[in-house]
Design a protein around this motif. Structure first.
Motif, PDB file in Angstrom:
ATOM      1  N   LEU A  48      27.815  -2.909 -23.992  1.00 42.10           N
ATOM      2  CA  LEU A  48      27.349  -3.638 -25.165  1.00 42.10           C
ATOM      3  C   LEU A  48      27.321  -5.138 -24.897  1.00 42.10           C
ATOM      4  CD1 LEU A  48      26.481  -3.592 -28.146  1.00 42.10           C
ATOM      5  CD2 LEU A  48      28.908  -3.684 -28.756  1.00 42.10           C
ATOM      6  N   GLU A  49      28.387  -5.652 -24.279  1.00 47.27           N
ATOM      7  CA  GLU A  49      28.442  -7.076 -23.938  1.00 47.27           C
ATOM      8  C   GLU A  49      27.313  -7.426 -22.964  1.00 47.27           C
ATOM      9  OE1 GLU A  49      32.380  -7.895 -22.496  1.00 47.27           O
ATOM     10  OE2 GLU A  49      33.270  -7.677 -24.483  1.00 47.27           O
ATOM     11  N   GLN A  62      24.123  -7.428 -24.862  1.00 39.97           N
ATOM     12  CA  GLN A  62      24.040  -8.639 -25.691  1.00 39.97           C
ATOM     13  C   GLN A  62      23.680  -9.859 -24.842  1.00 39.97           C
ATOM     14  OE1 GLN A  62      27.883  -8.582 -27.642  1.00 39.97           O
ATOM     15  NE2 GLN A  62      27.048  -7.587 -29.487  1.00 39.97           N
ATOM     16  N   LYS A  63      24.271  -9.952 -23.634  1.00 42.35           N
ATOM     17  CA  LYS A  63      23.953 -11.052 -22.715  1.00 42.35           C
ATOM     18  C   LYS A  63      22.485 -11.012 -22.330  1.00 42.35           C
ATOM     19  CE  LYS A  63      28.156 -12.208 -20.188  1.00 42.35           C
ATOM     20  NZ  LYS A  63      28.798 -12.181 -18.883  1.00 42.35           N
ATOM     21  N   ALA A 101      20.072  -9.531 -23.937  1.00 42.77           N
ATOM     22  CA  ALA A 101      19.257  -9.824 -25.123  1.00 42.77           C
ATOM     23  C   ALA A 101      19.214 -11.332 -25.378  1.00 42.77           C
ATOM     24  CB  ALA A 101      19.804  -9.073 -26.341  1.00 42.77           C
ATOM     25  N   GLU A 102      20.361 -11.983 -25.221  1.00 38.61           N
ATOM     26  CA  GLU A 102      20.432 -13.447 -25.427  1.00 38.61           C
ATOM     27  C   GLU A 102      19.573 -14.160 -24.387  1.00 38.61           C
ATOM     28  OE1 GLU A 102      21.314 -16.725 -27.473  1.00 38.61           O
ATOM     29  OE2 GLU A 102      22.019 -14.740 -28.077  1.00 38.61           O
TER      30      GLU A 102
END
Length: 155
Positions: A18-19, A22-23, A25-26
């Motif tokens: 997930l992290e 998220q990275k 995606a960012e």
């Protein structure tokens, strides 16, 4: 390792995934924003370039119009000068040397049998360079050209 140990490990693995997601995606979001900003800048530059091109085209049109106007004025002036010169040269009936105390009225009376303003003003206009456009500049010894009367002044 028990059941809870596996679940904990799976949970930690999911957290890492997930992290990571998220990275990514960012980073994708930042890349997309940068691309959008670049496209907006390119669009703005293109719009500015088009605006400047239009302004330049308008300026060229104005300059061309001014050149055409200046050329038309030059031609008109040349035509007027040529017309005046041809009228001046073709219409001389005599030359007159001014005597002491003689005026344009005296000279008009002698050649045209009239001393009124239209007649002496014709002499003034015809000899405007010599008289500098003023009837008071008539001096003894000046040689004036006597033009032929125009149709409207003939008896």
């Amino acid at each position: 390792m028990g059941l809870f140990g596996k679940k904990k490990k799976e949970e930690e693995e999911r957290k890492k995934q997930l992290e990571q997601a998220q990275k990514e995606a960012e980073e994708a979001k930042k890349a997309l924003e940068a691309k959008l900003a670049q496209e907006a800048k390119e669009k703005q530059l293109k719009a500015e370039a088009e605006k400047k091109a239009k302004e330049l085209e308008e300026q060229k049109k104005k300059e061309k119009a001014q050149e055409e106007l200046a050329e038309a004025r030059r031609k008109a002036i040349e035509e007027r000068r040529a017309k005046l010169e041809s009228e001046k040269k073709a219409a001389i009936i005599a030359t007159h040397v001014v005597k002491e105390d003689e005026t344009l009225s005296h000279i008009a009376l002698k050649y045209y049998k009239h001393a009124t303003p239209p007649y002496w003003q014709l002499l003034l206009e015809h000899n405007t360079e010599l008289l500098q456009g003023n009837e008071r500049n008539v001096r003894a010894g000046m040689e004036l050209e006597i033009p032929e009367l125009p149709e409207e002044l003939k008896d």
